[in-house]
Every structure is written in C-alpha cells, then in structure tokens.
Enzyme design. Structure first.
Site: not given
Ligand code: ADQ
Length: 472
Positions: A158, A365
């Site tokens: 991921h 990311d």
């Molecule tokens: P993350 O690093 O957690 O995921 P991201 O893809 O931006 O990052 O977010 C994942 C989920 O968390 C989203 O559904 C988002 O809405 C939720 N989220 C993020 N910040 C939040 C907040 N402050 N409050 C509530 N909800 C929040 C990892 C990788 C990413 C990749 C995903 C999926 O780091 O690059 O996109 O996995 O593969």
C-alpha cells in the site's frame, strides 16, 4: 475452487452500531470478499498481558470468518513499534534519516511473521488463494512455503517502494526484500514503485526481468500495478447527503462566507503537513487580498503516538499553526483551524464537499485516498479544486488536479491562489475528468483486477535466473 484468505497486520471485526466508516484497507478487504466466502486473518490490535497464553479468536460475520491473534508485549514492541514503524515505514517513504534499526526488532518482525504462518497453517486448504497486505508481512509467503504450502499467494504494497539506491540502506535488505519472490504476484500502487522493485531484483539479485516476470526456481513471480481506489459512486452519494448533516451545516455557517481549504491526514511526517502550513503562510503573505476571506481547516488525527518522531511532528505542527494564526489572524478571523481528532467518513464527505480547495500535499505517499475522496465528494455543478502533490501515488491518475511539488512552497502557494480564483468552466472540466477516472478505477475494480491476476497462471517462460539463497 478454494476460498480467499486475506492477511493484513490489523483485522477490523465489524462492531455493532459502529458509527465511523471503514478506513482504506478495510473497505478494500470488503470489496475483495464481496462475492466470495473467505477468511480475514491478522492481529486483533490488542497486546496480551504478560504470561498469558496467546490464542487465536474466530468470529463469523456476513459469511466472512475473522481470525485474529493478540501480540505479546515484546512482539508489539519489536515487530510493530520497532521494525515496521521505525524502519520499514521511513525507509519505504524515502526517509533513511528517520530509520532506527535494531537487530532485535528485525528478529521480532521475522518471529511475528512466522507466528502468523504457523497459525495460518492450521486453516489453509490446498486450493485457497492468499492475499497478503502491506509491509508488515513481507516474509510471510516464505514462512508459508517453508511449511510446504504451494497455494497461489499474492502481496500488495500500500505504500511506496523506493529505488534500490535508497532501499539498500536498509540493514539486512538482502535477507528481507528477496523474500518477496516467494509470492506469485507482487502488486504496487504505481508503475514507478513496480519499476523500482524490478530494478532492485535485477541489480541486487541478478534476476533479469522479462515484462515484469521473474523466474524463481520452478515458479514465476509477476509484478504488476494496481492503483487502489475508493467506492467512488457511494462516496459521491454520501457527500450529497452529508452536507445536510447538522454538524456540517454548523461548520459552513461558521465560515461566514469565507472560502474553505481542507486538509485531512493522519499526523505523519510523510504527509507533509509542516511544509503545507509554510506554503499557506507564504500564500497569505503574497496574496493579502485573501486575508480574512479564507479558512484553512487541517484535520490531522494523531497516530503512532508511542514513537518519538510522531511526538516531534505533533509539537512542531501545533506550534506552526499557532504561530501563523498569531501573525495573520484577527479578533474575528482565525486563518487555520487545526483539529487532532478524527471525524466519521460521512462528516468528512460533507466537509470535503463544502471546501473550495482540497489540499493534499504529502512528501511521499503510496496512493492517498483523501485526494480521491475529495474529488468524489464535489458537487459536479460547482466543484472545488484538488491541489495534489506529484509525490502521491494518486497523481498518476489525477492528472487534471493542480499538481505541485510539496517541497517548493512557492508552487503550493501559487496553486492555492490559482485554485481559489479558478473560473467555473475550468473547475467543471477538471472535476469531470478526475471523476471519470476515479469512477472507472474504483475499489471494486482494484480488488477484481488483483484477484483475477492472482488466479491467472503465468505463461511459461524460459529460466531467467536463480534466486540467491534467502536467509531466515
Ligand atoms: P494512509 O497513510 O492511512 O493509508 P490515506 O490513503 O490518505 O492514508 O487514508 C486512508 C483513509 O483514512 C481514508 O479513507 C481517509 O478518509 C482516512 N483518514 C485519513 N486521515 C483521517 C482523519 N484525519 N480523520 C478521519 N479519517 C481519516 C495507506 C497508505 C496510502 C494508501 C492507503 C490505501 O499510506 O498511501 O492510499 O494505505 O492503500
């Protein structure tokens, strides 16, 4: 035909009446298991008290069997807080400077992977397909193969995969990274990540690539690209409903007609929140006509709070937001609203829709689902503008966003000004193009493509190379 077994570090057992919607991985797993019976296997998220025997728990819900195990205190420290979060996470995000390696943590990491394999061994059938998620479980296929499993096993990363010039700074990389060759399929978010892995195998293991196929002993390992998506249509509907939520309405009223810029992230150094605040500060300096007319809402939920680097950014970002508010704010206007607690997906969807600008500027990311959620949430008749880092995996699909270099505050400040004054016709055109791509590449499409590729037997190709022996 066997069942699908999904393995990830954390397993989220659905809770009755849970308010918050699933996060990225959870939605992805649900999409993968939608039309199949299957198992979701992994850590419960709990640390077992010392001296208790660690047993697995099994819960069946909606035809999915959830099998979870607790971690001992030592495993949690070495595998989770140590090797995955303080070594693999920073290095895979190109931050060698933040990696804190210890041999002890590496052995904890290998031990937990072995523990997972031992428990999986008890439940796997010979025809089951296994889909392993993320950097926590790189050596899992090897541990399963050592127990004699010949199943088709896929792995999806991921997060980013850096070039070999960076990855080789990982102590014992030669022990760990080649073990990915024990999978049948290794999936990445972008072509760059896949290419970096291919280069690593060629450079470090002497395995030449033929169309991303590598012959490893008597098996072929394939690399492919599967950009993870969201439930685009469902998210768009959710946003349409959510702008009417009382809380979202209250936020909109509190803006008093000011344009809203939104950032939503886990509080993590990879997300570039500090750089983003500096760029916003520069924007306020350069564009004084916007003073008092714009509000930047940054939701940054705390994560991994036991790790020192995370405590550092929490302190730095909190003080930067306070400093900028002190310098530019007025008694009746606060430029930055900085919030540390999480919101449910329905509230987020409503806030995204209310925002004129989605500011998504990670330094690195894997994908970034917030960018996609922001686009899906917009009103197509009057959409907001996505400003997106070129270093987010999502930038490969979201070419109609305003793409920026997050290390260059000038470029981000200029993009904020451009987004705020972008004519409606251009906003619609960009949004339409983004929404079309994201509707096609949604989460269901992602899961189906990965599983179809995993089930497909590779074409026979000639013996290309021999794997170096991988230590255990
Ligand atoms: P993350 O690093 O957690 O995921 P991201 O893809 O931006 O990052 O977010 C994942 C989920 O968390 C989203 O559904 C988002 O809405 C939720 N989220 C993020 N910040 C939040 C907040 N402050 N409050 C509530 N909800 C929040 C990892 C990788 C990413 C990749 C995903 C999926 O780091 O690059 O996109 O996995 O593969």
């Amino acid at each position: 035909m066997g069942q699908l077994v999904i393995v990830s570090n954390r397993v989220a057992i659905p809770e009755k009446n849970a308010k918050a919607r699933a996060g990225g991985l959870e939605v992805a797993v649900e999409a993968a298991l939608r039309h199949k019976t299957g198992i979701w296997f992994g850590w419960s998220g709990k640390v077992a008290p010392t001296h208790t025997k660690i047993a697995t728990q099994k819960v069946v819900h909606d035809e999915i069997t959830y099998i979870t195990l607790d971690l001992s205190k030592e495993d949690h420290q070495e595998y989770y807080n140590g090797f995955t979060n303080r070594v693999l996470w920073p290095i895979l995000h190109y931050r060698i400077d933040l990696a804190e390696f210890s041999r002890r943590d590496l052995s904890g990491y290998l031990r937990v992977n072995d523990h997972f394999a031992r428990e999986l061994h008890e439940v796997l059938g010979p025809d089951d397909f296994i889909w392993v998620h993320d950097y926590h479980l790189i050596p899992l296929a090897k541990a399963l193969r050592e127990r004699g499993h010949k199943n088709r096993i896929g792995f999806f990363l991921h997060i980013p995969f850096p070039p070999p010039e960076i990855l080789t700074a990982l102590p014992h990389h030669e022990r760990l990274i080649p073990s990915l060759c024990e999978y049948d399929l290794v999936g990445f978010q972008t072509g760059d990540d896949a290419f970096n892995f291919s280069r690593y195998l060629t450079r470090e293991c002497g395995l030449p690539s033929r169309d991303f196929n590598f012959v490893v002993g008597d098996r072929t390992m394939r690399i492919d690209v599967f950009p993870v998506g969201i439930e685009t249509a469902a998210f768009a509907e959710l946003a349409q409903r959510s702008v009417r939520l009382p809380f979202v309405k209250r936020v909109i009223t509190s803006l008093a007609g000011r344009a809203l810029i939104i950032g939503v992230d886990r509080l993590d150094y990879s997300k570039g929140i500090g750089h983003r605040l500096s760029a916003f500060e520069l924007f306020l300096q350069r564009q004084p006509q916007w003073l008092g007319k714009v509000t930047y809402l940054q939701i940054a939920t705390k994560s991994r709070t036991e790790i020192p680097e995370y405590a550092d950014i929490e302190r730095d970002i909190g003080s930067a937001a306070g400093r900028i508010n002190g310098a530019f704010g007025e008694a009746d206007w606060t430029p930055i609203r900085y919030i540390n607690h999480p919101y449910s997906h329905s509230t987020l969807a409503g806030l995204y829709r209310a925002a004129r600008v989605g500011l998504v500027t990670p330094l690195r990311d894997g994908m970034n689902l917030v960018a996609k959620e922001y686009v899906a949430s917009q009103n197509p008749d009057d959409p907001g503008v996505l400003i997106l880092s070129r270093f987010a995996g999502a930038s490969h699909e979201c070419k109609a966003a305003l793409l920026v270099n997050p290390y260059d505050p000038d470029s981000v400040a200029a993009a904020i000004a451009q987004a705020l004054s972008m004519p409606l016709a251009e906003r619609r055109e960009r949004h339409n193009s983004l929404f079309r791509v994201l509707s096609h590449n949604d989460i269901q499409h992602w899961a189906e493509r990965f599983l179809a590729a995993l089930e497909r037997k590779p074409n026979a190709i000639g013996q290309l190379g021999q794997m170096p022996s991988v230590g255990s």
